[in-house]
Design a protein around this motif. Sequence first.
Motif: not given
Length: 677
Positions: A104, A107-112, A114-115, A118
Amino acid sequence: MATQTTSPGQRFVDRRDAGRRLAALIDRSVSGERVVLALPRGGVPVGFDVARALGAPLDVLVVRKLGVPGHEELAMGAIASGGVRVLNDDVLLLAGVRDEDLAEVTERERHELERREREYRGDRPPVSVTGRHAIVVDDGLATGATMRAAVTALRMRGPASITVAVPVGSQEALRAMREIADDVVCVMAPYWFRAVGEWYDDFGATEDDEVRTLLAQAAPPRQKPQAARVTSSDPLATLIARHAHPWRGETADFAPLAPLVRTARVVLIGESTHGTHEHYAERVRLTKWLIEEHGFTDVAAEADWPDAWRVHRFVRGEEEDADAEAALGDFERFPRWMWRNLVMRDFVSWLRAHDDALRPEDRVGFYGLDLYSLHRSMDAVVRYLDRVDRDAAARARDRYACFDAFGDDPQRYGYATGVRGADTCEAEVVEQLRELQARATTGARVGPFAADDRFFAEQNARLARNAEAYYRSMYRGAISSWNLRDRHMGETLDALLEHLSRRRGREARIVVWAHNSHLGDARATHMGWTGELNLGQLARERYGDRALLIGQTTHHGTVSAASDWGGEVERKRVRPGLEGSYEALLSSALGDGVGRALLVLRGGGELTQALRPQRLERAIGVIYRPESERRSHYFGARLADQFDVVLHLDETRALEPLDRIAGWDEEDAPETYPTGL
């Protein structure tokens, strides 16, 4: 070699000025492709002018810390650009982080992450660093924590070298960087360092728009072409095949090793997994040859001292166990299959028969080097003193009672003292060791077995002291605890050589068994580049050429391993070695027709030189996660500096445990795996 100019009186106008002055210090003579990776946001304006001066592509290297749930300030790992995740297994274990919690947070830090990527990079793919000279840039170093995480993660992406380049940094942070980077470049390293911004006239915040603009204006990233699989027609593979000595299971196999072992005092034989049958079987075959043909006197293994002592007493005829399997009965903790397996059972039986034919003083012993047995070792000290000195036993009980408040799990002790600030038991274990050591110098010496019993007790007391420090250090970081563990193994090996030489009246010579990660010289791997040491390095430093380091590698097959710490042993399929790895290279050179071969790397010849450049190397411990193999099991290494000899076994099979669960015979792992590894 670090390049550094200290001129605290000269400030930077802004980050662009700092980048131009930093670029002037970077060595332009380095051959090979270079790439500049900037830590956003402030590192990007600096990196822009560094990349422009070098004619190199510029990219961002985003790093995100993974904090322990509920203790977010405590790092259990980090993720970085390129899909890399670095985990601190000791923190994960001691904090009791569940797999789902780790997933969890990741995944949370990976989203940040990747954001942000990008936001900065847009549609452009990240720049490849594999085989390139990576220059990691920031606007300054205060503590260096973010840069350390960045370098550690970057190593796993296989660069040819890593240079940390900053305009200004504290002397303490720069010293730390020199331990993990190949080079450190800094314009100013002021003695009185308070904050990075104090050395800039303009240290305004760098905005996302500026980052995007500079990345767009930088030299377009030239993607390194995907390396084709090395084939037998490749000159490097041909060179390896020409120098390889076939390993056919015959007496002639040992001929290339004979000149190297004649003067060796310690021969360290590794394994690339803790669950491969051939690694264990060939290590046993080598050990028998060393004992029978070259006079090696003892075996020491990556096993707990009191558990191995029962095996030691059995093979020397001093223990009443009915057979070898019973003698392995003290190996109860996870992972049991490391020592309770069919190969070990047969070797212990052979060693008992071998020793039965010898005089007691000439019998080969079996010893453990590891330090996980904190409570068992304390119990062993007390039991020994109960036999020889009741008053001393009472004092030992009082000292060791310090641990009672933490229960039987030493991880609870580590968590309580390392995170919660509970009082430690350091003074107690140190004092107990001192008393036993004083007794060893004054007590009566009655026969070799009495001396052995006293040595056994003293080693248990030393183990208790070092294990206390080890568990207490786990929350200070993986490097600290790893180094304590391998220093303990080095101390135990040194103590064994001294004690056994004194008892035998001649020089003891020991065969050491452990994982490649412990026995291959850490200075030639990412371990050493991030500040870790290991037993192989310590042995080379202590014994020089009289320490022979033998590594074992495999390309594909099956392995016995768990999916998580403390889990049941499973038979898993091992993925073929990744492209660009030593495993893939050796398989392409030796896999067709040869399959098994010995490579002698000591000596500095053309084979040594060919296998000196850095490549990826695989390490599978007691846990194997093929679905995340690139992140979980590969690291950078220079094979020819890591080992003196390498035994490559192209296809291998799972080690067969004595204690199997239902379904072990089934190959649970699929033939194909998810992408994105």
